[in-house]
Motif scaffolding. Sequence first.
Motif, PDB file in Angstrom:
ATOM      1  N   GLN A  63       8.255  11.276  -0.358  1.00 48.76           N
ATOM      2  CA  GLN A  63       7.933  12.086   0.965  1.00 48.76           C
ATOM      3  C   GLN A  63       7.791  11.147   1.885  1.00 48.76           C
ATOM      4  O   GLN A  63       8.069  10.290   2.715  1.00 48.76           O
ATOM      5  CB  GLN A  63       6.056  12.011   0.591  1.00 48.76           C
ATOM      6  CG  GLN A  63       5.809  10.693   0.060  1.00 48.76           C
ATOM      7  CD  GLN A  63       3.586  11.300  -0.147  1.00 48.76           C
ATOM      8  OE1 GLN A  63       3.391  12.290  -0.106  1.00 48.76           O
ATOM      9  NE2 GLN A  63       3.139   9.997  -0.260  1.00 48.76           N
ATOM     10  N   GLN A  64       7.941  12.456   3.400  1.00 45.72           N
ATOM     11  CA  GLN A  64       8.110  12.203   4.294  1.00 45.72           C
ATOM     12  C   GLN A  64       5.910  12.242   5.048  1.00 45.72           C
ATOM     13  O   GLN A  64       5.458  13.137   4.514  1.00 45.72           O
ATOM     14  CB  GLN A  64       8.202  12.925   5.405  1.00 45.72           C
ATOM     15  CG  GLN A  64       8.736  12.981   6.960  1.00 45.72           C
ATOM     16  CD  GLN A  64       9.529  13.755   7.618  1.00 45.72           C
ATOM     17  OE1 GLN A  64      10.231  14.400   6.683  1.00 45.72           O
ATOM     18  NE2 GLN A  64      10.083  13.231   8.787  1.00 45.72           N
ATOM     19  N   LEU A  65       6.129  11.160   5.791  1.00 44.92           N
ATOM     20  CA  LEU A  65       4.257  10.508   5.921  1.00 44.92           C
ATOM     21  C   LEU A  65       3.878  11.636   7.156  1.00 44.92           C
ATOM     22  O   LEU A  65       5.140  11.581   7.940  1.00 44.92           O
ATOM     23  CB  LEU A  65       5.001   9.067   6.303  1.00 44.92           C
ATOM     24  CG  LEU A  65       4.407   7.965   5.424  1.00 44.92           C
ATOM     25  CD1 LEU A  65       4.444   7.044   5.702  1.00 44.92           C
ATOM     26  CD2 LEU A  65       3.704   8.557   4.016  1.00 44.92           C
ATOM     27  N   ASP A  66       2.910  11.438   7.441  1.00 47.24           N
ATOM     28  CA  ASP A  66       2.878  12.326   8.384  1.00 47.24           C
ATOM     29  C   ASP A  66       1.863  11.775   9.417  1.00 47.24           C
ATOM     30  O   ASP A  66       1.250  11.145   9.169  1.00 47.24           O
ATOM     31  CB  ASP A  66       1.224  14.273   7.924  1.00 47.24           C
ATOM     32  CG  ASP A  66       2.547  14.719   7.210  1.00 47.24           C
ATOM     33  OD1 ASP A  66       4.063  15.122   7.132  1.00 47.24           O
ATOM     34  OD2 ASP A  66       2.114  15.220   5.987  1.00 47.24           O
ATOM     35  N   THR A  67       1.462  12.502  10.798  1.00 48.14           N
ATOM     36  CA  THR A  67       0.853  12.003  11.851  1.00 48.14           C
ATOM     37  C   THR A  67      -0.561  13.694  12.318  1.00 48.14           C
ATOM     38  O   THR A  67       0.119  14.326  11.615  1.00 48.14           O
ATOM     39  CB  THR A  67       1.610  11.053  12.920  1.00 48.14           C
ATOM     40  OG1 THR A  67       1.879  12.472  12.917  1.00 48.14           O
ATOM     41  CG2 THR A  67       2.719  10.484  12.480  1.00 48.14           C
ATOM     42  N   ALA A  68      -0.969  13.379  12.931  1.00 48.24           N
ATOM     43  CA  ALA A  68      -2.038  13.927  13.553  1.00 48.24           C
ATOM     44  C   ALA A  68      -0.574  15.383  14.164  1.00 48.24           C
ATOM     45  O   ALA A  68      -1.431  15.671  14.578  1.00 48.24           O
ATOM     46  CB  ALA A  68      -2.702  13.170  14.539  1.00 48.24           C
TER      47      ALA A  68
ATOM     48  N   SER B 228       6.376  12.534  10.417  1.00 52.00           N
ATOM     49  CA  SER B 228       6.508  11.530  11.384  1.00 52.00           C
ATOM     50  C   SER B 228       8.002  10.727  10.985  1.00 52.00           C
ATOM     51  O   SER B 228       9.251  11.345  10.864  1.00 52.00           O
ATOM     52  CB  SER B 228       5.581  10.245  10.531  1.00 52.00           C
ATOM     53  OG  SER B 228       6.295   9.785   8.934  1.00 52.00           O
ATOM     54  N   ARG B 229       7.974   9.530  11.310  1.00 56.28           N
ATOM     55  CA  ARG B 229       9.439   8.423  11.859  1.00 56.28           C
ATOM     56  C   ARG B 229       9.852   8.366  10.173  1.00 56.28           C
ATOM     57  O   ARG B 229      10.376   7.534  10.072  1.00 56.28           O
ATOM     58  CB  ARG B 229      10.046   7.640  12.856  1.00 56.28           C
ATOM     59  CG  ARG B 229       9.247   9.286  14.310  1.00 56.28           C
ATOM     60  CD  ARG B 229      11.074   9.244  14.213  1.00 56.28           C
ATOM     61  NE  ARG B 229      12.374   7.982  14.023  1.00 56.28           N
ATOM     62  CZ  ARG B 229      12.469   7.771  14.546  1.00 56.28           C
ATOM     63  NH1 ARG B 229      12.402   7.090  16.498  1.00 56.28           N
ATOM     64  NH2 ARG B 229      14.172   6.901  14.541  1.00 56.28           N
ATOM     65  N   PHE B 230       9.354   8.264   9.131  1.00 65.95           N
ATOM     66  CA  PHE B 230       9.165   7.210   8.064  1.00 65.95           C
ATOM     67  C   PHE B 230       8.873   8.054   6.888  1.00 65.95           C
ATOM     68  O   PHE B 230       8.275   9.199   6.790  1.00 65.95           O
ATOM     69  CB  PHE B 230       7.517   6.426   8.209  1.00 65.95           C
ATOM     70  CG  PHE B 230       7.398   5.228   8.680  1.00 65.95           C
ATOM     71  CD1 PHE B 230       8.978   3.878   8.806  1.00 65.95           C
ATOM     72  CD2 PHE B 230       7.082   5.384   9.697  1.00 65.95           C
ATOM     73  CE1 PHE B 230       9.415   3.075  10.464  1.00 65.95           C
ATOM     74  CE2 PHE B 230       7.370   4.631  11.355  1.00 65.95           C
ATOM     75  CZ  PHE B 230       8.426   3.641  11.063  1.00 65.95           C
ATOM     76  N   ALA B 231       9.283   7.654   5.937  1.00 67.23           N
ATOM     77  CA  ALA B 231       9.542   8.358   4.509  1.00 67.23           C
ATOM     78  C   ALA B 231       8.687   7.455   3.810  1.00 67.23           C
ATOM     79  O   ALA B 231       9.029   5.708   3.630  1.00 67.23           O
ATOM     80  CB  ALA B 231      10.717   8.959   3.379  1.00 67.23           C
ATOM     81  N   SER B 232       8.237   8.016   2.540  1.00 65.63           N
ATOM     82  CA  SER B 232       7.800   6.409   1.530  1.00 65.63           C
ATOM     83  C   SER B 232       8.079   7.041  -0.145  1.00 65.63           C
ATOM     84  O   SER B 232       8.409   7.587  -0.019  1.00 65.63           O
ATOM     85  CB  SER B 232       5.941   6.490   1.801  1.00 65.63           C
ATOM     86  OG  SER B 232       5.785   5.690   0.706  1.00 65.63           O
TER      87      SER B 232
ATOM     88  N   GLY C 237       1.099  -1.236  -0.051  1.00 66.04           N
ATOM     89  CA  GLY C 237      -0.112   0.131  -0.027  1.00 66.04           C
ATOM     90  C   GLY C 237       0.766   1.118  -0.273  1.00 66.04           C
ATOM     91  O   GLY C 237       0.776   2.780  -1.125  1.00 66.04           O
ATOM     92  N   ARG C 238       2.038   1.153   0.572  1.00 68.55           N
ATOM     93  CA  ARG C 238       3.331   2.402   0.804  1.00 68.55           C
ATOM     94  C   ARG C 238       4.536   2.232  -0.271  1.00 68.55           C
ATOM     95  O   ARG C 238       4.817   2.900   0.434  1.00 68.55           O
ATOM     96  CB  ARG C 238       3.037   2.869   2.313  1.00 68.55           C
ATOM     97  CG  ARG C 238       2.029   3.303   2.531  1.00 68.55           C
ATOM     98  CD  ARG C 238       1.817   5.128   2.364  1.00 68.55           C
ATOM     99  NE  ARG C 238       0.673   5.388   3.188  1.00 68.55           N
ATOM    100  CZ  ARG C 238       0.516   6.812   2.919  1.00 68.55           C
ATOM    101  NH1 ARG C 238       1.088   7.393   1.737  1.00 68.55           N
ATOM    102  NH2 ARG C 238      -0.482   7.490   3.982  1.00 68.55           N
ATOM    103  N   GLY C 239       4.207   1.115  -1.519  1.00 66.03           N
ATOM    104  CA  GLY C 239       5.363   0.674  -1.556  1.00 66.03           C
ATOM    105  C   GLY C 239       6.842   0.890  -0.767  1.00 66.03           C
ATOM    106  O   GLY C 239       6.665   0.158   1.110  1.00 66.03           O
ATOM    107  N   LEU C 240       7.881   1.504  -0.706  1.00 63.43           N
ATOM    108  CA  LEU C 240       9.594   1.245   0.140  1.00 63.43           C
ATOM    109  C   LEU C 240       8.905   2.158   0.948  1.00 63.43           C
ATOM    110  O   LEU C 240       8.915   4.138   0.963  1.00 63.43           O
ATOM    111  CB  LEU C 240      10.556   1.830  -1.147  1.00 63.43           C
ATOM    112  CG  LEU C 240      11.818   1.021  -0.304  1.00 63.43           C
ATOM    113  CD1 LEU C 240      12.166   0.528   0.267  1.00 63.43           C
ATOM    114  CD2 LEU C 240      12.754   2.364  -1.151  1.00 63.43           C
ATOM    115  N   LEU C 241       9.389   1.877   2.520  1.00 64.00           N
ATOM    116  CA  LEU C 241       9.777   2.812   4.008  1.00 64.00           C
ATOM    117  C   LEU C 241      10.858   2.470   4.139  1.00 64.00           C
ATOM    118  O   LEU C 241      11.653   1.718   3.916  1.00 64.00           O
ATOM    119  CB  LEU C 241       8.610   2.360   4.226  1.00 64.00           C
ATOM    120  CG  LEU C 241       7.124   2.490   4.623  1.00 64.00           C
ATOM    121  CD1 LEU C 241       6.116   1.439   5.671  1.00 64.00           C
ATOM    122  CD2 LEU C 241       6.523   3.738   3.690  1.00 64.00           C
ATOM    123  N   LEU C 242      11.594   4.204   5.110  1.00 63.68           N
ATOM    124  CA  LEU C 242      12.077   4.228   4.882  1.00 63.68           C
ATOM    125  C   LEU C 242      12.259   5.314   6.905  1.00 63.68           C
ATOM    126  O   LEU C 242      11.302   5.486   6.631  1.00 63.68           O
ATOM    127  CB  LEU C 242      13.401   5.502   4.592  1.00 63.68           C
ATOM    128  CG  LEU C 242      15.008   5.375   5.071  1.00 63.68           C
ATOM    129  CD1 LEU C 242      15.575   4.803   5.296  1.00 63.68           C
ATOM    130  CD2 LEU C 242      14.851   6.802   4.298  1.00 63.68           C
TER     131      LEU C 242
END
Length: 298
Positions: A70-75, A79-83, A50-55
């Motif tokens: 892109q760096q993923l976001d939280t509320a 976040s600590r993850f890029a996709s 669903g999100r491909g490759l994550l770092l």
Amino acid sequence: QYRRAALNAMDAGFDGVEIRGYGRREGLTPPYLWDVATDETGRIWLASHGRGLLLLLDRASPVPIAATGQQLDTADGPSRFASWDAGVRGSLARIEPRIGGGVWLLDRGHLIEGVPSDSGLELRAVTVGEPVLLFHAAAAERRPWIVRASGGRLGLERGEERCAFPAQIVADGVELGSDEEGRLFVASPTAVLRSRTPPGSDCGKLEWEALPLPLAAGEAIRSVAARRRGGLWVGTSRGLWRTDTGLARRFEAANGAPRDEILALLDDPRAGLFLGTLTTGLCRLPVEGLAGLSPGEG
């Protein structure tokens, strides 16, 4: 699988081992993670559905994220993850580290090379034609080994080379890898085969042998990993095995092994053998426990 997470230790303490959990609060939103790899720099990469490759981003030493990532976001913010999902179809089945940095990915039958650059990570498709079913990036090789169907049967390839491959392995292959001596192994749900010698310059002359593994009726192989002291660890739908030429040993509860489906294996030289199971969570057989077994036992 992050929709329902469980973590259990087989022994009383994980001395010197820190366990951290990452989920939706940290920005990890896909329901499934299929594979995880650590590259030469220590960065942790994840193959997701669903999100491909994550770092996993290290706050102390962040890496540049290319325009395709892109760096993923939280509320609560970033976040600590890029996709990276451009160039992949969203469901990555396998990931392995690449010599020189970056990773190799298996994306719905296509082998993709993730090459680091000054601006981040560039994803390149490296295979065309028949879909890739299995691949293995050996430590000493810059070209991964791949398995795919050719002419109605499976074949082993390395670059332009076509290699000898055991006819016993059909389209339901489970694992392709190499042991501590550099010999290749391949597994189906019911058998493990290993090359008699490490592959040389002419892989067309590889000879394969079936390793002993007297599985019970209905028992199926789920995972295979090289054992650091020789031989292979095999996780099945009913527990843990060790196999080598002329040797097969099932590990029972008395040895500290879970009687559960073992979906992932990692033999760590400092901490011991880690097992990812279906219902018991994460388990560990410590180094001292394995070392205490006689040669005929483990």
